[in-house]
Design a protein around this motif. Structure first.
Motif, PDB file in Angstrom:
ATOM      1  N   ALA A 202       3.206 -11.963   4.796  1.00  0.00           N
ATOM      2  CA  ALA A 202       2.867 -10.977   5.829  1.00  0.00           C
ATOM      3  C   ALA A 202       1.773 -11.538   6.734  1.00  0.00           C
ATOM      4  O   ALA A 202       1.206 -12.603   6.466  1.00  0.00           O
ATOM      5  CB  ALA A 202       2.410  -9.671   5.179  1.00  0.00           C
ATOM      6  N   VAL A 204      -1.786 -10.512   9.164  1.00  0.00           N
ATOM      7  CA  VAL A 204      -2.858  -9.602   9.574  1.00  0.00           C
ATOM      8  C   VAL A 204      -3.573 -10.245  10.755  1.00  0.00           C
ATOM      9  O   VAL A 204      -4.022 -11.392  10.669  1.00  0.00           O
ATOM     10  CB  VAL A 204      -3.847  -9.333   8.427  1.00  0.00           C
ATOM     11  CG1 VAL A 204      -5.139  -8.723   8.955  1.00  0.00           C
ATOM     12  CG2 VAL A 204      -3.225  -8.409   7.398  1.00  0.00           C
ATOM     13  N   GLU A 235       3.680  -6.873   8.922  1.00  0.00           N
ATOM     14  CA  GLU A 235       2.545  -7.318   9.730  1.00  0.00           C
ATOM     15  C   GLU A 235       1.742  -6.115  10.183  1.00  0.00           C
ATOM     16  O   GLU A 235       2.277  -5.008  10.338  1.00  0.00           O
ATOM     17  CB  GLU A 235       3.001  -8.141  10.930  1.00  0.00           C
ATOM     18  CG  GLU A 235       3.985  -7.456  11.855  1.00  0.00           C
ATOM     19  CD  GLU A 235       4.457  -8.406  12.955  1.00  0.00           C
ATOM     20  OE1 GLU A 235       3.726  -8.554  13.962  1.00  0.00           O
ATOM     21  OE2 GLU A 235       5.539  -9.002  12.790  1.00  0.00           O
ATOM     22  N   CYS A 236       0.451  -6.344  10.364  1.00  0.00           N
ATOM     23  CA  CYS A 236      -0.437  -5.273  10.809  1.00  0.00           C
ATOM     24  C   CYS A 236      -1.533  -5.917  11.667  1.00  0.00           C
ATOM     25  O   CYS A 236      -2.114  -6.929  11.265  1.00  0.00           O
ATOM     26  CB  CYS A 236      -1.050  -4.535   9.623  1.00  0.00           C
ATOM     27  SG  CYS A 236      -1.962  -3.034  10.077  1.00  0.00           S
ATOM     28  N   THR A 250      -7.762  -3.864   8.125  1.00  0.00           N
ATOM     29  CA  THR A 250      -6.370  -4.121   8.499  1.00  0.00           C
ATOM     30  C   THR A 250      -5.544  -4.561   7.305  1.00  0.00           C
ATOM     31  O   THR A 250      -4.368  -4.187   7.180  1.00  0.00           O
ATOM     32  CB  THR A 250      -6.307  -5.169   9.628  1.00  0.00           C
ATOM     33  OG1 THR A 250      -7.220  -4.797  10.666  1.00  0.00           O
ATOM     34  CG2 THR A 250      -4.908  -5.261  10.218  1.00  0.00           C
ATOM     35  N   LEU A 254      -2.234  -2.712   5.857  1.00  0.00           N
ATOM     36  CA  LEU A 254      -1.000  -3.452   5.585  1.00  0.00           C
ATOM     37  C   LEU A 254      -0.475  -3.144   4.192  1.00  0.00           C
ATOM     38  O   LEU A 254       0.719  -2.859   4.008  1.00  0.00           O
ATOM     39  CB  LEU A 254      -1.262  -4.954   5.727  1.00  0.00           C
ATOM     40  CG  LEU A 254      -0.080  -5.864   5.388  1.00  0.00           C
ATOM     41  CD1 LEU A 254       0.881  -5.927   6.560  1.00  0.00           C
ATOM     42  CD2 LEU A 254      -0.566  -7.265   5.022  1.00  0.00           C
TER      43      LEU A 254
END
Length: 351
Positions: A202, A204, A235-236, A250, A254
């Protein structure tokens, strides 16, 4: 107990100057040193061959008289000055003071001195700073990245002043670009994680509007994963500037999404350090339960309980190399130049 004030001993100093006296000029220095004004000028600008004894006499006269050279007047006479304009997006972000250290190191043995402006990532402020610096007829201007207003780019292109655009080499420079490919750095992050066996990866990140280089790394990360048949599972991204606090928040957001994630690529080390702190707070084992990788190679990431896995950018070398190349040729070359200072993976212990 008695209060005691310590004052400087002024008994051996000459009397204070008359406030109505005229300022000390080049002619005063020349007369005291017993040389021509041209010789004084050449000593100040460190130009030409000067006998050591003559240089010593001139410098002694300058010190005795307290003479301060008029750089602006000198630039008008010679059509260029000893100023190197340096425009940075931030001094609170540790990345850019390290670039500035490199610039200062490159200038330390020369008569040139930096005139520094900070944009706070605002292209309109950069535009204003470029206009102000060009009015001083600098020997060169150093900026960060390729993003400028149309007017600022036109001023830089038309000035014929040497221009170095730092930190990035993924686009075409006005004159000289010194830095690294952020796109390739993102690909390298992806390949490193995949080679370590992670497949649920992922992302961030922080605000891309101000930091276009972070976006380039994100694109490279996605392409690097695609080359191995993978893609980001989640994703964030915060709309704030990068910070450890934003990184912690964040990553928390996530992980609340319920997607299985075994590794997170962060937009930079500030965000990754904040992510590590979140893992400590909620007892997520790093890297056993969640691997983390950052970008920049900041010292703070290497003093964590587990040193951060990251990508090291050679920030000091970027600043120093740019200055050395600018001063090696005072005339802007016909062909633009890109200098790749490279990057390297710091394996650390978090991925």
């Amino acid at each position: 107990m008695t209060n005691e004030r310590r004052w400087a001993d002024t008994s051996g100093l000459p009397p204070a100057p008359d406030a109505t006296a005229k300022p000390v000029t080049l002619a005063h220095v020349a007369r005291l040193a017993g040389v021509s004004e041209n010789t004084v000028s050449r000593v100040i600008r460190d130009k030409g061959s000067i006998a050591p004894e003559t240089r010593q006499r001139v410098n002694a006269a300058i010190e005795q008289l307290g003479y301060v050279p008029n750089r602006a007047a000198g630039s008008l006479a010679s059509s260029s000055s000893l100023i190197i304009g340096v425009i940075l997006p931030s001094l609170s972000n540790i990345v850019f003071p390290e670039v500035l250290r490199g610039i200062n190191a490159g200038l330390s043995a020369t008569p040139y001195r930096p005139m520094i402006g900070v944009t706070d990532y605002d292209l309109d402020i950069e535009h204003q700073l470029i206009a102000s610096l060009l009015a001083w007829q600098p020997a060169a201007i150093i900026t960060t990245g390729f993003d400028h207003t149309v007017g600022a780019r036109r001023m830089l292109e038309n000035s014929r002043v040497r221009v170095a655009e730092l930190m990035d080499i993924d686009n075409a420079p006005i004159d000289l670009a010194v830095g690294l490919s952020h796109h390739e750095a993102g690909r390298a992050m992806a390949h490193h994680l995949v080679q370590r066996g992670y497949c649920n990866i992922a992302y961030v990140g922080h605000d891309w509007t101000a930091d276009r280089r972070a976006h380039a790394r994100y694109v490279g990360l996605c392409e690097g994963l695609a080359e191995t048949g993978l893609s980001l599972v989640a994703e964030c991204r915060t709309d704030q500037a990068s910070s450890t606090l934003e990184g912690r928040k964040t990553l928390s957001n996530l992980l609340s999404g319920g997607v299985h994630i075994d590794a997170v690529a962060f937009s930079n080390d500030d965000m990754a350090v904040g992510g590590f702190m979140h893992c400590l707070a909620v007892n997520i084992a790093v890297p056993e339960e969640l691997a983390l990788i950052g970008f920049n190679g900041l010292e703070i990431g290497q003093v964590l309980p587990k040193p951060l896995t990251t990508v090291l950018s050679n920030r000091f070398a970027i600043g120093k190399t740019a200055v050395e190349l600018l001063l090696a040729g005072v005339q802007r070359p016909d062909e633009t130049v890109k200098i790749d200072t490279g990057f390297s993976i710091v394996e650390g212990a978090t991925a």
